[in-house]
Design a protein around this motif. Structure first.
Motif, PDB file in Angstrom:
ATOM      1  N   ILE A  83       0.879  -1.168   0.000  1.00 24.32           N
ATOM      2  CA  ILE A  83       0.000   0.000   0.000  1.00 24.32           C
ATOM      3  C   ILE A  83       0.915   1.215   0.000  1.00 24.32           C
ATOM      4  N   SER A  84       0.574   2.220  -0.775  1.00 23.39           N
ATOM      5  CA  SER A  84       1.445   3.403  -0.820  1.00 23.39           C
ATOM      6  C   SER A  84       1.270   4.220   0.457  1.00 23.39           C
ATOM      7  N   GLY A  85       2.259   5.032   0.744  1.00 25.63           N
ATOM      8  CA  GLY A  85       2.163   5.909   1.895  1.00 25.63           C
ATOM      9  C   GLY A  85       0.953   6.825   1.812  1.00 25.63           C
ATOM     10  N   VAL A  86       0.645   7.306   0.607  1.00 20.36           N
ATOM     11  CA  VAL A  86      -0.516   8.189   0.433  1.00 20.36           C
ATOM     12  C   VAL A  86      -1.809   7.431   0.737  1.00 20.36           C
ATOM     13  N   GLN A  87      -1.911   6.190   0.279  1.00 17.77           N
ATOM     14  CA  GLN A  87      -3.115   5.397   0.568  1.00 17.77           C
ATOM     15  C   GLN A  87      -3.265   5.146   2.063  1.00 17.77           C
ATOM     16  N   LEU A  88      -2.183   4.795   2.732  1.00 23.99           N
ATOM     17  CA  LEU A  88      -2.243   4.546   4.165  1.00 23.99           C
ATOM     18  C   LEU A  88      -2.538   5.832   4.928  1.00 23.99           C
ATOM     19  N   LEU A  89      -1.922   6.922   4.516  1.00 25.20           N
ATOM     20  CA  LEU A  89      -2.191   8.227   5.122  1.00 25.20           C
ATOM     21  C   LEU A  89      -3.671   8.592   4.987  1.00 25.20           C
ATOM     22  N   THR A  90      -4.229   8.372   3.821  1.00 22.20           N
ATOM     23  CA  THR A  90      -5.647   8.662   3.586  1.00 22.20           C
ATOM     24  C   THR A  90      -6.523   7.841   4.518  1.00 22.20           C
ATOM     25  N   LYS A  91      -6.203   6.546   4.668  1.00 22.03           N
ATOM     26  CA  LYS A  91      -6.970   5.691   5.585  1.00 22.03           C
ATOM     27  C   LYS A  91      -6.877   6.206   7.019  1.00 22.03           C
ATOM     28  N   MET A  92      -5.675   6.603   7.446  1.00 21.41           N
ATOM     29  CA  MET A  92      -5.511   7.103   8.816  1.00 21.41           C
ATOM     30  C   MET A  92      -6.297   8.391   9.033  1.00 21.41           C
ATOM     31  N   LYS A  93      -6.241   9.292   8.093  1.00 19.45           N
ATOM     32  CA  LYS A  93      -6.903  10.589   8.256  1.00 19.45           C
ATOM     33  C   LYS A  93      -8.427  10.477   8.146  1.00 19.45           C
ATOM     34  N   GLU A  94      -8.916   9.394   7.561  1.00 10.88           N
ATOM     35  CA  GLU A  94     -10.366   9.166   7.498  1.00 10.88           C
ATOM     36  C   GLU A  94     -10.886   8.455   8.747  1.00 10.88           C
ATOM     37  N   HIS A  95     -10.002   7.832   9.514  1.00  9.23           N
ATOM     38  CA  HIS A  95     -10.383   7.050  10.689  1.00  9.23           C
ATOM     39  C   HIS A  95     -10.510   7.980  11.900  1.00  9.23           C
ATOM     40  N   PRO A  96     -11.655   7.986  12.577  1.00  7.74           N
ATOM     41  CA  PRO A  96     -11.853   8.915  13.703  1.00  7.74           C
ATOM     42  C   PRO A  96     -10.794   8.814  14.805  1.00  7.74           C
ATOM     43  N   SER A  97     -10.295   7.627  15.080  1.00  6.73           N
ATOM     44  CA  SER A  97      -9.321   7.462  16.156  1.00  6.73           C
ATOM     45  C   SER A  97      -7.901   7.833  15.747  1.00  6.73           C
ATOM     46  N   TRP A  98      -7.655   7.949  14.472  1.00  3.13           N
ATOM     47  CA  TRP A  98      -6.298   8.195  13.994  1.00  3.13           C
ATOM     48  C   TRP A  98      -6.120   9.555  13.330  1.00  3.13           C
ATOM     49  N   LYS A  99      -7.191  10.228  12.985  1.00  2.79           N
ATOM     50  CA  LYS A  99      -7.060  11.427  12.154  1.00  2.79           C
ATOM     51  C   LYS A  99      -6.301  12.574  12.811  1.00  2.79           C
ATOM     52  N   HIS A 100      -6.212  12.592  14.144  1.00  6.41           N
ATOM     53  CA  HIS A 100      -5.516  13.687  14.818  1.00  6.41           C
ATOM     54  C   HIS A 100      -4.062  13.362  15.159  1.00  6.41           C
ATOM     55  N   VAL A 101      -3.629  12.144  14.849  1.00  2.00           N
ATOM     56  CA  VAL A 101      -2.232  11.777  15.105  1.00  2.00           C
ATOM     57  C   VAL A 101      -1.373  12.400  13.998  1.00  2.00           C
ATOM     58  N   PRO A 102      -0.356  13.194  14.368  1.00  2.00           N
ATOM     59  CA  PRO A 102       0.487  13.799  13.329  1.00  2.00           C
ATOM     60  C   PRO A 102       1.248  12.727  12.543  1.00  2.00           C
ATOM     61  N   VAL A 103       1.236  12.906  11.225  1.00  2.00           N
ATOM     62  CA  VAL A 103       1.927  11.980  10.324  1.00  2.00           C
ATOM     63  C   VAL A 103       2.931  12.771   9.493  1.00  2.00           C
ATOM     64  N   VAL A 104       4.185  12.359   9.589  1.00  2.37           N
ATOM     65  CA  VAL A 104       5.251  12.961   8.808  1.00  2.37           C
ATOM     66  C   VAL A 104       5.685  11.945   7.767  1.00  2.37           C
ATOM     67  N   ILE A 105       5.658  12.347   6.522  1.00  3.93           N
ATOM     68  CA  ILE A 105       6.167  11.495   5.449  1.00  3.93           C
ATOM     69  C   ILE A 105       7.688  11.575   5.511  1.00  3.93           C
ATOM     70  N   PHE A 106       8.326  10.407   5.616  1.00  4.77           N
ATOM     71  CA  PHE A 106       9.776  10.317   5.753  1.00  4.77           C
ATOM     72  C   PHE A 106      10.248   9.408   4.625  1.00  4.77           C
ATOM     73  N   THR A 107      10.747   9.995   3.550  1.00  2.40           N
ATOM     74  CA  THR A 107      10.938   9.279   2.293  1.00  2.40           C
ATOM     75  C   THR A 107      12.222   9.710   1.584  1.00  2.40           C
ATOM     76  N   HIS A 108      12.608   8.934   0.598  1.00  8.33           N
ATOM     77  CA  HIS A 108      13.726   9.330  -0.266  1.00  8.33           C
ATOM     78  C   HIS A 108      13.231  10.117  -1.476  1.00  8.33           C
ATOM     79  N   SER A 109      11.936  10.231  -1.632  1.00  7.25           N
ATOM     80  CA  SER A 109      11.384  10.960  -2.776  1.00  7.25           C
ATOM     81  C   SER A 109      11.658  12.449  -2.648  1.00  7.25           C
TER      82      SER A 109
END
Length: 149
Positions: A83-109
């Protein structure tokens, strides 16, 4: 070190502050070498934090919907096979229990398009991983200083 029962990387810091009193950093990464590097950085340079290490699919299966306390900050790799980071990020931000947890993309891109996609999906930050151990350690410290202090 790996827990032989679950095949997860786990940490035990005898004599350190109990995990519940330390900020928890969650790393979601498909590269085992990077996970080992984060484990080493945690044990030698950042013991004031509790590190949780997951591969993309293991995070989804074992952590995403459970009732355990949420981490204080998530470091998410962008390019993963299941699953791509963007897909997983989208799932987290849509989930009520996870949407407020800060997510930092840490990548070589270094792609501006990747950065734009991540920020549109709700990322709280986008950092290009350094290629050196010292550089990554410095980046992790800087990111924690920004989001957790």
């Amino acid at each position: 070190m790996k827990n032989p029962e679950t095949d997860e990387l786990a940490f035990d810091f005898p004599g350190q502050i109990p995990v519940k009193e330390r900020p928890t950093l969650c790393f979601i990464e498909d590269n085992d070498d990077n996970l080992t590097l984060y484990e080493w950085i945690n044990s030698r340079h950042m013991p004031e934090y509790a590190f949780q290490l997951y591969t993309d699919e293991r995070f989804l299966k074992q952590r995403f919907d459970d009732s355990l306390p949420r981490p204080d900050l998530i470091f998410l790799d962008l390019k993963m096979p299941q699953i791509s980071g963007v897909q997983l990020l989208t799932k987290m931000k849509e989930h009520p229990s996870w949407k407020h947890v800060p997510v930092v993309i840490f990548t070589h891109s270094t792609s501006p398009k990747d950065m734009e996609q991540c920020m549109d999906a709700g990322a709280d930050g986008f950092f290009n991983k350094d290629i050196s151990v010292h550089g990554i350690r410095s980046q992790l410290t800087e990111i924690c200083d920004i989001w957790l202090k």
